[in-house]
Design a protein around this motif. Sequence first.
Motif, PDB file in Angstrom:
ATOM      1  N   GLY A  68       0.806  -1.214   0.000  1.00 44.86           N
ATOM      2  CA  GLY A  68       0.000   0.000   0.000  1.00 44.86           C
ATOM      3  C   GLY A  68       0.834   1.256   0.000  1.00 44.86           C
ATOM      4  O   GLY A  68       1.783   1.391   0.779  1.00 44.86           O
ATOM      5  N   ILE A  69       0.512   2.166  -0.899  1.00 48.76           N
ATOM      6  CA  ILE A  69       1.153   3.479  -0.953  1.00 48.76           C
ATOM      7  C   ILE A  69       0.223   4.355  -1.788  1.00 48.76           C
ATOM      8  O   ILE A  69      -0.441   3.853  -2.696  1.00 48.76           O
ATOM      9  CB  ILE A  69       2.563   3.387  -1.579  1.00 48.76           C
ATOM     10  CG1 ILE A  69       3.360   4.666  -1.325  1.00 48.76           C
ATOM     11  CG2 ILE A  69       2.516   3.114  -3.069  1.00 48.76           C
ATOM     12  CD1 ILE A  69       4.848   4.494  -1.566  1.00 48.76           C
ATOM     13  N   ASP A  70       0.125   5.625  -1.416  1.00 46.27           N
ATOM     14  CA  ASP A  70      -0.754   6.517  -2.183  1.00 46.27           C
ATOM     15  C   ASP A  70       0.067   7.677  -2.723  1.00 46.27           C
ATOM     16  O   ASP A  70       0.352   8.632  -2.007  1.00 46.27           O
ATOM     17  CB  ASP A  70      -1.906   7.028  -1.310  1.00 46.27           C
ATOM     18  CG  ASP A  70      -2.938   7.784  -2.128  1.00 46.27           C
ATOM     19  OD1 ASP A  70      -2.654   8.071  -3.317  1.00 46.27           O
ATOM     20  OD2 ASP A  70      -4.012   8.088  -1.593  1.00 46.27           O
ATOM     21  N   LEU A  71       0.453   7.568  -3.990  1.00 42.52           N
ATOM     22  CA  LEU A  71       1.248   8.638  -4.604  1.00 42.52           C
ATOM     23  C   LEU A  71       0.352   9.706  -5.220  1.00 42.52           C
ATOM     24  O   LEU A  71       0.843  10.674  -5.771  1.00 42.52           O
ATOM     25  CB  LEU A  71       2.184   8.057  -5.665  1.00 42.52           C
ATOM     26  CG  LEU A  71       3.240   7.081  -5.159  1.00 42.52           C
ATOM     27  CD1 LEU A  71       4.171   6.668  -6.284  1.00 42.52           C
ATOM     28  CD2 LEU A  71       4.044   7.685  -4.026  1.00 42.52           C
ATOM     29  N   SER A  72      -0.968   9.526  -5.126  1.00 37.16           N
ATOM     30  CA  SER A  72      -1.858  10.529  -5.717  1.00 37.16           C
ATOM     31  C   SER A  72      -2.187  11.639  -4.724  1.00 37.16           C
ATOM     32  O   SER A  72      -2.913  12.568  -5.055  1.00 37.16           O
ATOM     33  CB  SER A  72      -3.141   9.875  -6.231  1.00 37.16           C
ATOM     34  OG  SER A  72      -3.878   9.330  -5.154  1.00 37.16           O
ATOM     35  N   VAL A  73      -1.658  11.558  -3.484  1.00 34.13           N
ATOM     36  CA  VAL A  73      -2.008  12.583  -2.489  1.00 34.13           C
ATOM     37  C   VAL A  73      -1.597  13.983  -2.958  1.00 34.13           C
ATOM     38  O   VAL A  73      -2.293  14.952  -2.680  1.00 34.13           O
ATOM     39  CB  VAL A  73      -1.406  12.287  -1.094  1.00 34.13           C
ATOM     40  CG1 VAL A  73      -2.103  11.133  -0.427  1.00 34.13           C
ATOM     41  CG2 VAL A  73       0.085  12.057  -1.168  1.00 34.13           C
ATOM     42  N   ILE A 122      -4.660  -3.713  -9.417  1.00 29.91           N
ATOM     43  CA  ILE A 122      -3.558  -2.905  -9.926  1.00 29.91           C
ATOM     44  C   ILE A 122      -2.653  -2.586  -8.741  1.00 29.91           C
ATOM     45  O   ILE A 122      -3.145  -2.212  -7.680  1.00 29.91           O
ATOM     46  CB  ILE A 122      -4.089  -1.596 -10.551  1.00 29.91           C
ATOM     47  CG1 ILE A 122      -5.125  -1.915 -11.622  1.00 29.91           C
ATOM     48  CG2 ILE A 122      -2.960  -0.765 -11.126  1.00 29.91           C
ATOM     49  CD1 ILE A 122      -5.798  -0.700 -12.201  1.00 29.91           C
ATOM     50  N   PRO A 123      -1.333  -2.762  -8.903  1.00 30.87           N
ATOM     51  CA  PRO A 123      -0.452  -2.431  -7.778  1.00 30.87           C
ATOM     52  C   PRO A 123      -0.661  -0.973  -7.357  1.00 30.87           C
ATOM     53  O   PRO A 123      -0.764  -0.095  -8.216  1.00 30.87           O
ATOM     54  CB  PRO A 123       0.953  -2.630  -8.356  1.00 30.87           C
ATOM     55  CG  PRO A 123       0.773  -3.533  -9.514  1.00 30.87           C
ATOM     56  CD  PRO A 123      -0.593  -3.278 -10.054  1.00 30.87           C
ATOM     57  N   PRO A 124      -0.735  -0.718  -6.034  1.00 29.77           N
ATOM     58  CA  PRO A 124      -1.038   0.636  -5.556  1.00 29.77           C
ATOM     59  C   PRO A 124      -0.134   1.714  -6.153  1.00 29.77           C
ATOM     60  O   PRO A 124      -0.605   2.789  -6.511  1.00 29.77           O
ATOM     61  CB  PRO A 124      -0.823   0.524  -4.047  1.00 29.77           C
ATOM     62  CG  PRO A 124      -1.097  -0.895  -3.746  1.00 29.77           C
ATOM     63  CD  PRO A 124      -0.648  -1.680  -4.939  1.00 29.77           C
ATOM     64  N   LEU A 125       1.157   1.408  -6.264  1.00 28.07           N
ATOM     65  CA  LEU A 125       2.098   2.385  -6.823  1.00 28.07           C
ATOM     66  C   LEU A 125       1.639   2.834  -8.208  1.00 28.07           C
ATOM     67  O   LEU A 125       1.592   4.022  -8.524  1.00 28.07           O
ATOM     68  CB  LEU A 125       3.486   1.738  -6.904  1.00 28.07           C
ATOM     69  CG  LEU A 125       4.645   2.627  -7.311  1.00 28.07           C
ATOM     70  CD1 LEU A 125       5.163   3.371  -6.096  1.00 28.07           C
ATOM     71  CD2 LEU A 125       5.767   1.816  -7.920  1.00 28.07           C
TER      72      LEU A 125
END
Lengths: 320, 314
Positions: A68-73, A122-125
């Motif tokens: 888990g990672i959210d690069l859309s922040v 889909i991978p979170p990245l």
Amino acid sequence: MNNPRILAALGDPLTIAIAASVGLLIVGEILSPGFAQGSQIVRLLTIAAILGIVAAGQNLVILGGREGIDLSVGSMISLGAVLAGNMMDGQNSGILPALLIAGGIPFLIGLVNGIGVTFVRIPPLVMTLGMTAVIQGGLVVYSQGVPSGAAAPLLSAFINQPLILGIPGILFVWVAIALAMVFVLRRTAFGFAVYAIGSNERAATLVGLPVPLIRVLIYGLSGLFAGLAGVCVIGYTGTSFISVGDQYVLPSVIAVVIGGTSLAGGAGGYLGTMAGAVALTILQSVLITLNLEVWARQVIFGVTLLALMLLYGRQKKLRV
Amino acid sequence: MTMFNLLRRQPWVITVLVFLILVTVNTVLQPSFVEPSVMQSNLATFLPLILVAIGQTYVILAGDIDLSVGSIVALVNVVTVTVIAALGGTLGAVFGGMAAGFVTGIACGLINGFFISGLRFQPIVTTFATGIIFAGLAIWVLPQAGLPVPDAYWMTYTESVLGIPVVAWVLIAGVVFTLVVSRLPFLTRLTAVGGNRTGAFQTGLSLGGLRIGAYVISGAFASFAALCLTGETASGDPLLGASLALSSISAVVLGGTALAGGFGNATGSVVGALVLGMIGNVIFFAGLPFEYQTLVQGLIVLAALAGGVFVTRR
């Protein structure tokens, strides 16, 4: 002296992050007298609060595991700031609609992230990066490339002016968010479920937890926090532009990691993340105070991150 | 059913189909697309991403990731032009500069590999941190964009050798590299490391060497990309390549490689990078209003990624 509890506390990321913050404040004070005076510390905490609010969502996403990672922040912050600016347009009466829209729309986009990650797998990245491009494109269409809107005076004052005891309102909000995060993570079924799906998704499924629902919700909350941080950003700076949030993306991840939350998910908490956000903000401020050239500041920042990784970011050995 | 199985095992077949469709659409929208000079200039534009994506594939196959590739490209670019200028801009200086750039890229890969494989740092945060450092060093080497390379450099890059443009030779060399590597035990072992790290370790594979090797390959291909970009821009720019890290990861995923590692191939990534480039082309020539182009491109890439993942998931 060899009390195991004291030793454990000394090695705890939270302790290290707080110690690093205090150490950096001392370094800053030596380099530039006045660095650690009250008003300066309040200003640093204000900047850290915005990062900390974004990092709250990032913290949940990372805790939830499965890479888990959210690069859309970053783009969600920009979106929140631009939407809030247009809703308020310098009027205090627009603050409530601004909060609703600037929090609500990123929340919905975050849910879409969660659906992509959970159901399409889909991978979170990749998912959140792809979403970043979509939001940025949407912002260009929405704003026609020209920044518009302005913060309401009340919001600016809430973030920049002292409210009670010389402390601006945003810090009280941050403390409230922190209390809520700690309570939710440690005392509620939802919080336990976040840790459960992060540390062992299969077991979580087998005990009957609604794993997909929780994961989708986590990504939605990350969007919500980012959107609200966007409202704070426009309150802090007065105006917005469509890439205003980009600078928060990786610091939000790093604040979480410095704070001791494992990137593998399932372990960590928000207190460490707060300390991480504060330490990161003070570090950046010290580097600016040093009057270094841009390149030197970047190199020192990068090296410091690597040093922090050395302290407690290392992965397990394969040899048992 | 056999068709579906083929797609599962060779997901890049879909990417190739998408690529062919994009080529057709582009040719309809822009009839000059098939002219050799237009194709050459398109290829020159796509080449840096293609090369970076090839290198990125090996890192991802091993279950890691390299977010520093864009910064490596910038650093290699400025080192190359600076060394060329320092050596006096002769033909020998051009080779000296290219060699210095290449060594720089390899060194960057070694540093990444050392921290991640040697010291067991987390790859995402580590390559983000080293990326900041490499980008900082690039600004230190050349604070402002400029320092033109000798004409011989960029003229050679735009020329043809044996009737085939140099850029096409570079592409051919890249594809041949991926095909050769796919026959080597190295790739099987790397894939094992990405697919089941503990199992690979217990089999006695040299995990450290393999993972560092992947990062060095990534650094080397970032260098090649930088040398091509230098031929394209004919000067140095410390801020080059910022978007390459993320688009190279997209290209790798579109090429059918699993982001978690353990499955895929670099030849697919070449096609993935071509598709990304062609999407930009088609949108440009479709005559959309300018402000809609980023949005549509983002949506198409996201849909393509979702489709790619949907087919490869197992």
